[in-house]
Every structure is written in C-alpha cells, then in structure tokens.
Scaffold this active site. Structure first.
Site, PDB file in Angstrom:
ATOM      1  CG  ASN A  99      -0.474   2.061   6.684  1.00  0.00           C
ATOM      2  OD1 ASN A  99       0.183   2.718   7.267  1.00  0.00           O
ATOM      3  ND2 ASN A  99       0.087   1.823   5.379  1.00  0.00           N
ATOM      4  CD  GLU A 104      -7.422   6.947   5.994  1.00  0.00           C
ATOM      5  OE1 GLU A 104      -6.676   6.082   6.071  1.00  0.00           O
ATOM      6  OE2 GLU A 104      -7.211   7.831   4.968  1.00  0.00           O
ATOM      7  CB  CYS A 109     -11.394   5.013   4.930  1.00  0.00           C
ATOM      8  SG  CYS A 109     -10.129   3.796   5.420  1.00  0.00           S
TER       9      CYS A 109
HETATM   10  N1  THU Z   1      -3.812   3.568   3.125  1.00  0.00           N
HETATM   11  C1  THU Z   1      -4.280   4.024   4.075  1.00  0.00           C
HETATM   12  O1  THU Z   1      -3.709   3.691   5.340  1.00  0.00           O
HETATM   13  N2  THU Z   1      -5.113   4.919   3.922  1.00  0.00           N
HETATM   14  C2  THU Z   1      -5.754   5.548   2.913  1.00  0.00           C
HETATM   15  O2  THU Z   1      -6.392   6.466   2.876  1.00  0.00           O
HETATM   16  C3  THU Z   1      -5.269   4.863   1.869  1.00  0.00           C
HETATM   17  C4  THU Z   1      -4.283   3.852   1.700  1.00  0.00           C
HETATM   18  C5  THU Z   1      -2.670   2.501   3.029  1.00  0.00           C
HETATM   19  C6  THU Z   1      -3.107   1.256   2.884  1.00  0.00           C
HETATM   20  C7  THU Z   1      -1.718   0.460   2.276  1.00  0.00           C
HETATM   21  O3  THU Z   1      -1.040   0.024   3.394  1.00  0.00           O
HETATM   22  C8  THU Z   1      -1.045   1.659   1.995  1.00  0.00           C
HETATM   23  O4  THU Z   1      -1.667   2.745   2.390  1.00  0.00           O
HETATM   24  C9  THU Z   1      -0.967   1.529   0.282  1.00  0.00           C
HETATM   25  O5  THU Z   1      -2.182   1.544  -0.363  1.00  0.00           O
END
Ligand code: THU
Length: 130
Positions: A42, A55, A89
């Site tokens: 992320n 993702e 996603c």
């Molecule tokens: N996040 C992801 O990278 N993937 C997910 O499936 C859910 C959420 C990240 C987005 C944000 O940076 C952090 O997790 C908190 O929501």
C-alpha cells in the site's frame, strides 16, 4: 510454489509499504499463470483517498508488464486481523482473474483461503473485444 512461499513474498512486500497515516503495512504477492510473481504494497497519501492498496499495486504492476492471467494472490498484514481485499480491489482483481484464489495471512502466520467468486459473487462486467 506453495501457499506458504507466496505468503512469504507478500510478507516481504509489506516491508516496502508506505503507510504513515494508518500504520497498517500491507503486502501482496500475485502469482501469474506463467509462474512470475508480482508484489505490491500500500502507498498512502496525505490526501487519504488517493491511497493505493497493496493488491491493486500488484495487479497494475503485472498488467503493465504484460501479464493478464493470474492464479493466486497472497495478502499479508501484521496483527490479529486477516486483511481481506477491499471492494475496489475485488472488482479490479475480477477484471482479469474471476477464478482467482485469494490467501490472506495475519501476523502469526495463519491464513485463510477464498475463491474470489466467494468474495465478489455478482461482479459488474462488460463484454469487450479483448
Ligand atoms: N489496504 C490495503 O492495502 N489492502 C486492503 O485490502 C485493505 C486496506 C491499505 C489501505 C490503507 O493504506 C491501509 O491499508 C488502511 O486502510
């Protein structure tokens, strides 16, 4: 490649996460049909809504490198919760891989497995020439 090996790649990818706002570092490892694995993490932003999930980062890296067929995705986040792909996603994943298997691993190494079809049972789709 075993589930555990794919998860270990996602764990490593979480180390690259840029998550100064949420503190939740997420890693993803996307296995392509040809065996290549693309990672993602992320990437947050001061304008919160611009954040990219791990993702989608992995999918966009893979598609931009010429892959469109995916078999398995592993997602990892430290802590007690299983990090499941968010709705956006799921929709992006199903565009290329409606048959995808999704693994989600938490901090203690345990993981759960779902078919993307279970996570997004009635996806929005459009027929295209591609
Ligand atoms: N996040 C992801 O990278 N993937 C997910 O499936 C859910 C959420 C990240 C987005 C944000 O940076 C952090 O997790 C908190 O929501």
């Amino acid at each position: 490649m075993t589930d555990r090996e794919l998860i270990n790649i996602a764990v490593e990818a979480a180390g690259e996460a840029y998550a100064p706002y949420s503190g939740q570092k997420v890693g993803a490892a996307l296995e392509c049909a040809d065996g290549v694995v693309f990672t993602g993490c992320n990437v947050e932003n001061a304008s919160y809504g611009l954040t990219a999930c791990a993702e989608r980062t992995a999918v966009f890296k893979a598609v931009s490198e010429g892959r469109r067929a995916f078999l398995r995705l592993a997602v990892y986040m430290a802590g007690e919760e299983y990090c499941m792909p968010c709705g956006a996603c799921r929709q992006v994943l199903q565009e290329f891989a409606p048959e995808l298997e999704v693994l989600s691993a938490r901090g203690d190494g345990r993981y759960v497995s779902y078919a993307l079809r279970e996570l997004l049972p009635h996806p929005f789709t459009l027929k295209t020439g591609e």
